[in-house]
Structures are given as structure tokens and as C-alpha cells.
Design a protein around this motif. Structure first.
Motif, short mmCIF file in Angstrom:
data_model
loop_
_atom_site.label_atom_id
_atom_site.label_comp_id
_atom_site.label_asym_id
_atom_site.label_seq_id
_atom_site.Cartn_x
_atom_site.Cartn_y
_atom_site.Cartn_z
N ASP A 154 85.09 -16.80 52.39
CA ASP A 154 85.60 -15.80 53.34
C ASP A 154 86.86 -16.26 54.07
O ASP A 154 87.30 -15.62 55.02
CB ASP A 154 84.51 -15.46 54.38
CG ASP A 154 83.44 -14.54 53.80
OD1 ASP A 154 83.80 -13.65 53.01
OD2 ASP A 154 82.26 -14.72 54.15
N ARG A 155 87.43 -17.40 53.62
CA ARG A 155 88.66 -17.89 54.27
C ARG A 155 89.85 -17.69 53.35
O ARG A 155 89.69 -17.64 52.13
CB ARG A 155 88.56 -19.40 54.53
CG ARG A 155 87.46 -19.81 55.45
CD ARG A 155 87.50 -21.32 55.56
NE ARG A 155 86.19 -21.87 55.85
CZ ARG A 155 85.83 -23.13 55.62
NH1 ARG A 155 86.71 -23.98 55.08
NH2 ARG A 155 84.62 -23.55 55.90
N PRO A 156 91.05 -17.63 53.95
CA PRO A 156 92.24 -17.61 53.10
C PRO A 156 92.39 -18.95 52.34
O PRO A 156 91.93 -19.99 52.83
CB PRO A 156 93.40 -17.41 54.07
CG PRO A 156 92.84 -17.56 55.44
CD PRO A 156 91.36 -17.56 55.38
N GLU A 157 93.01 -18.88 51.19
CA GLU A 157 93.14 -20.02 50.28
C GLU A 157 93.45 -21.37 50.94
O GLU A 157 92.73 -22.35 50.70
CB GLU A 157 94.20 -19.68 49.23
CG GLU A 157 94.36 -20.69 48.11
CD GLU A 157 93.17 -20.66 47.15
OE1 GLU A 157 92.58 -21.72 46.95
OE2 GLU A 157 92.86 -19.57 46.62
N PRO A 158 94.46 -21.46 51.83
CA PRO A 158 94.82 -22.79 52.34
C PRO A 158 93.74 -23.44 53.19
O PRO A 158 93.80 -24.64 53.46
CB PRO A 158 96.07 -22.52 53.21
CG PRO A 158 96.48 -21.12 52.95
CD PRO A 158 95.33 -20.40 52.35
N LEU A 159 92.75 -22.67 53.64
CA LEU A 159 91.72 -23.21 54.55
C LEU A 159 90.40 -23.50 53.84
O LEU A 159 89.44 -23.93 54.47
CB LEU A 159 91.47 -22.22 55.69
CG LEU A 159 92.69 -21.91 56.57
CD1 LEU A 159 92.33 -20.85 57.60
CD2 LEU A 159 93.19 -23.17 57.27
#
Ligand SMILES: [Zn+2]
Ligand SMILES: [Zn+2]
Length: 240
Positions: A154-159
Motif C-alpha cells: 500500500d506504499r509508493p514504490e520508493p518506500l
């Protein structure tokens, strides 16, 4: 972006053994359901059974009444997205296996109700056959609030590689999904296209160690997602 940007309040239901009535928030107790409103039934087209206990011909294609699984009053769970004029969320299950892609397991119905409009109560029908795994025991609730942080899916890719606190297992309102095997898929509401949001989880195990009677394996949660535009749009169900 920091974990705080992905923080949500979860209200853990914290079920405890008890004898709830129709005027309590509970899991596995009686629902406040008016006598003049038809009780929901499952048509049974997707039913199947795996064990020796339930004969196939008893459930496949057989119309079966839903079972009251939980109800949550607004006074105890004000964080839930109650539509105007409602103060009670009711959860019903068809407690048989359903062969539905992405949503196998019990069928789920949500009803958002105005409890003050209910006077005479229905005598709810009981199904003849239920999968034992899905039969809940009566529990009263002692809600506990906590903060949850999105799991990697559920997080954006970089995180995604960052180590944030785990989303706990257990029954709750709100918060984030505890993803285990599954991934978020088909989350768009078929009615309006909004991304549906984790609203309710019924847990196979609770942080307290208590069980509400589910036997879903490895403490799995039954997750229910609702549309942020309108909770009466089609829900999404995922057992993970
Ligand atoms: Zn069913
Ligand atoms: Zn929608």
C-alpha cells in the motif's frame, strides 16, 4: 515522505467472551433487525463444500439465510464512515464456502442502519448447514485505538523497502490491511471508480490471544473494503 504520512487510526474491536444483546456492539450476537424488513438470503450458486460433514446437494445451488456476524454502533465506533442518518453497521455472513475469484470464503453483506427506527425485532432464520470455520462465538467488544502504518503493497514504490511497524492481526474497524499472501487487486469501485479502502477486518486471531471462533488458518483476516464516495457502493472482500 515519512511513515507519519501513511498513518491511520485503527479501532481494534478487542472481543471478549460475553452475552451481547441487540443493543450492544458485538461479534457473534443477535442483530437489531426490524420485523418488517426481509432477512438477506444467499442464492447459493457459488456454494461448494470440501469436507465430509456437509453433503454437496445440501448447499450447492441451495438458497441459504445469511447469519448475523457483527454489529457496531456509532457511539462505540465513531471513526467508521456512517452515512447520514445511520448509527449502526451490521455485518452478515453466508457461512459456507463460495467459489468466487478473489473473494472465496464466506459471502459478506454490510447494512448501515438507523437503530432508532427499529421497534419490533425479526425472528431471524437459521441456516441448516454452516462451515464450522465460519461460525462465530458471541463476544462483547472493548475497543482499543492504535496507529497503523501502511504495509509495503500500500506504499509508493520508493518506500516499499523501509521497515515500518507491522500491521497487527485481529478484528478492527479502519486502519490498514494486513497483507499476507494476497495483494491489492481490483480495488476500484465498479460503480464510480474510486479506490476502495480497508474498513473492517474480522480476525482469525486477536492480539489478546482470544479467538472469535474463526478457523481461517495462520490468523488470517477477513478484510472488507468500502467505497470512500458511498459505502453502499459494492464492497470488496478479501481473505488473507
Ligand atoms: Zn452463500
Ligand atoms: Zn463507488
Amino acid at each position: 515522505m515519512a511513515p507519519e504520512d501513511f498513518a491511520r487510526v485503527a479501532v481494534m474491536l478487542n472481543p471478549r467472551p460475553g452475552e451481547p444483546t441487540t443493543v450492544d456492539s458485538h461479534v457473534g450476537g443477535p442483530l437489531l433487525w426490524p420485523a418488517d424488513e426481509p432477512w438477506p438470503w444467499c442464492e447459493g450458486a457459488a456454494h461448494y463444500t470440501t469436507g465430509d460433514d456437509i453433503p454437496e446437494e445440501a448447499v450447492v445451488g441451495v438458497r441459504t439465510p445469511f447469519v448475523g456476524a457483527a454489529q457496531l454502533y456509532r457511539r462505540d465506533f465513531p471513526e467508521l464512515p456512517f452515512p447520514d442518518g445511520t448509527d449502526l453497521l451490521q455485518v452478515l455472513l453466508c457461512t459456507l464456502y463460495h467459489d468466487v475469484r478473489e473473494a472465496w470464503g464466506p459471502d459478506v453483506r454490510l447494512v448501515w442502519r438507523d437503530s432508532t427506527s427499529v421497534t419490533e425485532l425479526i425472528d431471524a432464520p437459521r441456516p441448516e448447514w454452516q462451515e464450522e470455520d465460519y461460525v462465530l462465538t458471541p463476544n462483547v467488544l472493548e475497543p482499543v485505538r492504535c496507529t497503523e502504518y501502511a504495509m509495503p503493497p500500500d506504499r509508493p514504490e520508493p518506500l516499499r523497502d523501509e521497515e515500518w511497524p507491522e500491521v497487527p492481526h485481529g478484528s478492527k474497524a479502519g486502519g490498514w490491511t494486513r497483507w499476507y499472501n494476497a495483494l491489492p487487486r481490483e480495488m476500484e469501485c465498479p460503480e464510480c471508480g474510486s479506490v476502495r479502502r480497508q474498513t473492517l477486518a474480522l480476525g482469525g486471531g486477536e492480539p489478546s490471544g482470544h479467538s472469535i471462533g474463526w478457523d481461517l488458518g495462520r490468523q488470517a483476516n477477513l478484510n472488507v473494503f468500502t467505497c470512500p464516495q458511498d459505502v453502499r457502493h459494492p464492497i470488496k472482500v478479501n481473505l488473507d
